[in-house]
Scaffold this motif. Structure first.
Motif, PDB file in Angstrom:
ATOM      1  N   LYS A 234      -0.645  23.916  64.045  1.00 41.86           N
ATOM      2  CA  LYS A 234       0.399  24.928  63.943  1.00 41.86           C
ATOM      3  C   LYS A 234       1.033  25.029  65.319  1.00 41.86           C
ATOM      4  N   ILE A 235       2.366  24.962  65.362  1.00 41.40           N
ATOM      5  CA  ILE A 235       3.068  24.913  66.646  1.00 41.40           C
ATOM      6  C   ILE A 235       3.974  26.133  66.781  1.00 41.40           C
ATOM      7  N   VAL A 236       3.824  26.822  67.897  1.00 38.36           N
ATOM      8  CA  VAL A 236       4.662  27.996  68.167  1.00 38.36           C
ATOM      9  C   VAL A 236       5.247  27.855  69.566  1.00 38.36           C
ATOM     10  N   GLU A 237       6.569  27.949  69.669  1.00 32.49           N
ATOM     11  CA  GLU A 237       7.228  27.934  70.968  1.00 32.49           C
ATOM     12  C   GLU A 237       7.819  29.302  71.239  1.00 32.49           C
ATOM     13  N   ALA A 238       7.431  29.883  72.386  1.00 34.78           N
ATOM     14  CA  ALA A 238       7.928  31.201  72.782  1.00 34.78           C
ATOM     15  C   ALA A 238       8.254  31.168  74.263  1.00 34.78           C
ATOM     16  N   GLY A 239       9.519  31.082  74.581  1.00 32.70           N
ATOM     17  CA  GLY A 239       9.929  31.036  75.972  1.00 32.70           C
ATOM     18  C   GLY A 239       9.391  29.816  76.682  1.00 32.70           C
ATOM     19  N   SER A 240       8.610  30.034  77.723  1.00 34.63           N
ATOM     20  CA  SER A 240       8.088  28.930  78.531  1.00 34.63           C
ATOM     21  C   SER A 240       6.704  28.484  78.085  1.00 34.63           C
ATOM     22  N   THR A 241       6.299  28.898  76.892  1.00 35.95           N
ATOM     23  CA  THR A 241       4.979  28.526  76.377  1.00 35.95           C
ATOM     24  C   THR A 241       5.099  27.851  75.015  1.00 35.95           C
ATOM     25  N   PHE A 244      -0.103  24.669  70.594  1.00 38.91           N
ATOM     26  CA  PHE A 244      -0.585  23.816  69.509  1.00 38.91           C
ATOM     27  C   PHE A 244      -1.931  24.382  69.058  1.00 38.91           C
ATOM     28  N   ASN A 245      -2.023  24.816  67.817  1.00 37.02           N
ATOM     29  CA  ASN A 245      -3.240  25.450  67.311  1.00 37.02           C
ATOM     30  C   ASN A 245      -3.887  24.552  66.259  1.00 37.02           C
ATOM     31  N   TYR A 246      -5.078  24.025  66.564  1.00 42.18           N
ATOM     32  CA  TYR A 246      -5.771  23.078  65.693  1.00 42.18           C
ATOM     33  C   TYR A 246      -6.991  23.724  65.041  1.00 42.18           C
ATOM     34  N   ASP A 247      -7.167  23.482  63.756  1.00 40.48           N
ATOM     35  CA  ASP A 247      -8.392  23.850  63.054  1.00 40.48           C
ATOM     36  C   ASP A 247      -9.193  22.573  62.815  1.00 40.48           C
ATOM     37  N   LEU A 248     -10.359  22.487  63.442  1.00 40.12           N
ATOM     38  CA  LEU A 248     -11.180  21.274  63.400  1.00 40.12           C
ATOM     39  C   LEU A 248     -12.535  21.573  62.777  1.00 40.12           C
ATOM     40  N   SER A 249     -13.206  20.538  62.314  1.00 38.02           N
ATOM     41  CA  SER A 249     -14.573  20.689  61.829  1.00 38.02           C
ATOM     42  C   SER A 249     -15.415  19.546  62.381  1.00 38.02           C
ATOM     43  N   ILE A 250     -16.635  19.889  62.771  1.00 41.99           N
ATOM     44  CA  ILE A 250     -17.584  18.916  63.307  1.00 41.99           C
ATOM     45  C   ILE A 250     -18.910  19.117  62.581  1.00 41.99           C
ATOM     46  N   LYS A 251     -19.515  18.045  62.155  1.00 41.43           N
ATOM     47  CA  LYS A 251     -20.816  18.126  61.513  1.00 41.43           C
ATOM     48  C   LYS A 251     -21.887  18.389  62.555  1.00 41.43           C
ATOM     49  N   TYR A 252     -22.752  19.354  62.287  1.00 40.39           N
ATOM     50  CA  TYR A 252     -23.826  19.705  63.215  1.00 40.39           C
ATOM     51  C   TYR A 252     -24.679  18.484  63.524  1.00 40.39           C
ATOM     52  N   LEU A 269       5.898  17.484  72.697  1.00 47.72           N
ATOM     53  CA  LEU A 269       5.623  17.945  74.052  1.00 47.72           C
ATOM     54  C   LEU A 269       6.730  17.508  75.009  1.00 47.72           C
ATOM     55  N   ALA A 270       7.215  16.281  74.830  1.00 45.93           N
ATOM     56  CA  ALA A 270       8.266  15.764  75.702  1.00 45.93           C
ATOM     57  C   ALA A 270       9.556  16.570  75.551  1.00 45.93           C
ATOM     58  N   ARG A 271       9.871  16.955  74.323  1.00 46.20           N
ATOM     59  CA  ARG A 271      11.088  17.758  74.110  1.00 46.20           C
ATOM     60  C   ARG A 271      10.968  19.113  74.790  1.00 46.20           C
ATOM     61  N   PHE A 272       9.779  19.689  74.738  1.00 46.53           N
ATOM     62  CA  PHE A 272       9.548  20.980  75.384  1.00 46.53           C
ATOM     63  C   PHE A 272       9.691  20.866  76.903  1.00 46.53           C
ATOM     64  N   TYR A 273       9.134  19.818  77.471  1.00 48.61           N
ATOM     65  CA  TYR A 273       9.222  19.622  78.915  1.00 48.61           C
ATOM     66  C   TYR A 273      10.592  19.132  79.365  1.00 48.61           C
ATOM     67  N   GLY A 274      11.312  18.445  78.463  1.00 51.52           N
ATOM     68  CA  GLY A 274      12.584  17.854  78.848  1.00 51.52           C
ATOM     69  C   GLY A 274      12.419  16.546  79.597  1.00 51.52           C
ATOM     70  N   VAL A 372      -0.091  24.927  75.603  1.00 48.82           N
ATOM     71  CA  VAL A 372      -1.454  25.397  75.370  1.00 48.82           C
ATOM     72  C   VAL A 372      -2.016  24.721  74.114  1.00 48.82           C
ATOM     73  N   PHE A 373      -3.246  24.228  74.230  1.00 48.10           N
ATOM     74  CA  PHE A 373      -3.924  23.573  73.111  1.00 48.10           C
ATOM     75  C   PHE A 373      -5.135  24.417  72.723  1.00 48.10           C
ATOM     76  N   VAL A 374      -5.080  24.957  71.511  1.00 46.63           N
ATOM     77  CA  VAL A 374      -6.150  25.826  71.016  1.00 46.63           C
ATOM     78  C   VAL A 374      -6.935  25.060  69.957  1.00 46.63           C
ATOM     79  N   PHE A 375      -8.239  24.913  70.171  1.00 45.72           N
ATOM     80  CA  PHE A 375      -9.096  24.190  69.241  1.00 45.72           C
ATOM     81  C   PHE A 375     -10.098  25.156  68.605  1.00 45.72           C
TER      82      PHE A 375
END
Length: 380
Positions: A234-241, A244-252, A269-274, A372-375
């Protein structure tokens, strides 16, 4: 006689022009055929340079010799590919203990047999002659979905007046890339590029009835096809931030440093940075700084794992390797891939761990731009 036999094998390989099918444009006397009087297994074993010796160890371990010989198509990885995956696995162990040992027997025991069978096809022969410029879905012996093959037109070479095509073995990731008849590949902006593996040799016909396509040495055996994030973040752009919000699963895992990988969506990411996508890896450590984001929002630029990377505790705060560590996330800057692993035996089934990292670009015109990368990691 032995020398002549080796020369015959070399000629058999030579008949398959690297990257393209033996075609009429090479001579005026029609199509050339690369047919060898050896079974698929014996042909791989007889390679003069021993290019498949390690692959054959894998085949022998899983007792797949008969399956390889009976296959209609085998997309064969070279020893370079197998060794690359072995190094990847060994490095994941040495990440936390540089003195740790990782044997080839251990490596073999950790490879799922279905991952090996993903290179085996029993339904039809596939090579450059049967390929289309568009993706064609194919069904491997493991019934793992998402594999296709196609041929891609290359820029006009100096040595041929006719069109030249390369063959690719492909694992679709997310939405399928768009391939034009002229060979142009288009990836949707917020999607991952498909894993497209170039075939350095194609169309060898073995005596046991297999069409053999040799994958590029740059391919990582099994690792390139390891399940990745297919739905995207899920990607949210707000001003200078940009988040990227990822939902992951890992087997124990009580014994191994296992986990998953996440590819950075470079076009977004490149478009955001220019900046250009290809410029981003070289900027990290210079104009782009890699941080861990603490639960209170403060940034930590000091790596606590292999740099650039961080260990996190149960609360998502950075820590050192040891009793408090739960999750590690390290960025492979060459491929722009996050490697996210669990500390063996220190996670809990059913728990979710949230870790955050960021890449802050110091733009000369826009100031600091924070990606920001949220896992959010669920332990199954």
């Amino acid at each position: 006689m032995k020398t002549l036999y080796r020369l015959a094998l070399l000629l058999a390989f030579g008949l398959t022009v690297i990257g393209c099918k033996k075609a009429a444009y090479l001579t005026d006397d029609g199509l050339h055929k690369a047919e060898v009087n050896l079974s698929t297994y014996d042909y791989l074993a007889a390679h003069p340079a021993g290019m498949f010796d390690t692959l054959l160890l894998v085949i022998d371990h899983f007792k797949l010799k008969d399956e390889i010989n009976k296959a209609k198509t085998f997309w064969a990885p070279s020893d370079y590919s197998v060794n690359r995956y072995f190094k990847q696995k060994a490095d994941s162990v040495k990440f936390v203990d540089e003195n740790a040992q990782y044997s080839f027997d251990q490596f073999l025991s950790e490879i799922p047999i279905d991952s090996v069978r993903a290179y085996i096809y029993n339904d039809a022969p596939y090579d450059l002659a049967t390929a289309s410029t568009a993706y064609t879905a194919i069904k491997n012996a493991s019934n793992i979905s998402g594999f296709v093959y196609h041929r891609q037109k290359q820029p006009k070479p100096l040595w041929s007046s006719g069109p030249v095509y390369n063959l690719y073995y492909v694992k679709i990731r997310g939405e399928a890339d768009q391939i034009s008849p002229d060979g142009i590949v288009t990836v949707k902006e917020d999607d991952m590029a498909d894993m497209r593996v170039y075939c350095q040799t194609t169309g060898i016909k073995t005596a046991s009835g297999t069409t053999l396509n040799i994958l590029a040495n740059t391919h990582t055996f099994v690792g390139d096809f390891t399940p990745r994030i297919l739905t995207g973040p899920k990607i949210v752009e707000a001003g200078s931030t940009l988040t990227f919000n990822y939902d992951l699963s890992i087997k124990y895992d009580a014994a191994g440093y296992t986990g998953t990988t996440v590819n950075v969506l470079l076009p977004r990411l490149a478009r955001f940075y220019g900046v250009e996508s290809g410029a981003i890896p070289a900027l990290i450590g210079k104009d782009i700084t890699y941080y861990a984001v603490q639960p209170d929002g403060t940034l930590n630029a000091n790596s606590t794992a292999n740099a650039p990377g961080h260990w996190f505790d149960a609360s998502g705060k950075t820590c050192s390797w040891g009793k408090d560590a739960r999750i590690v996330s390290e960025l492979a800057t060459a491929t722009m891939t996050f490697n996210i692993l669990q500390y063996p035996g220190q996670t809990t089934v059913g728990s979710t761990y949230t870790v955050r990292q960021s890449l802050v670009y110091k733009s000369k015109t826009k100031g600091d731009l924070n990606a920001v990368f949220v896992f959010n990691i669920k332990i199954k």
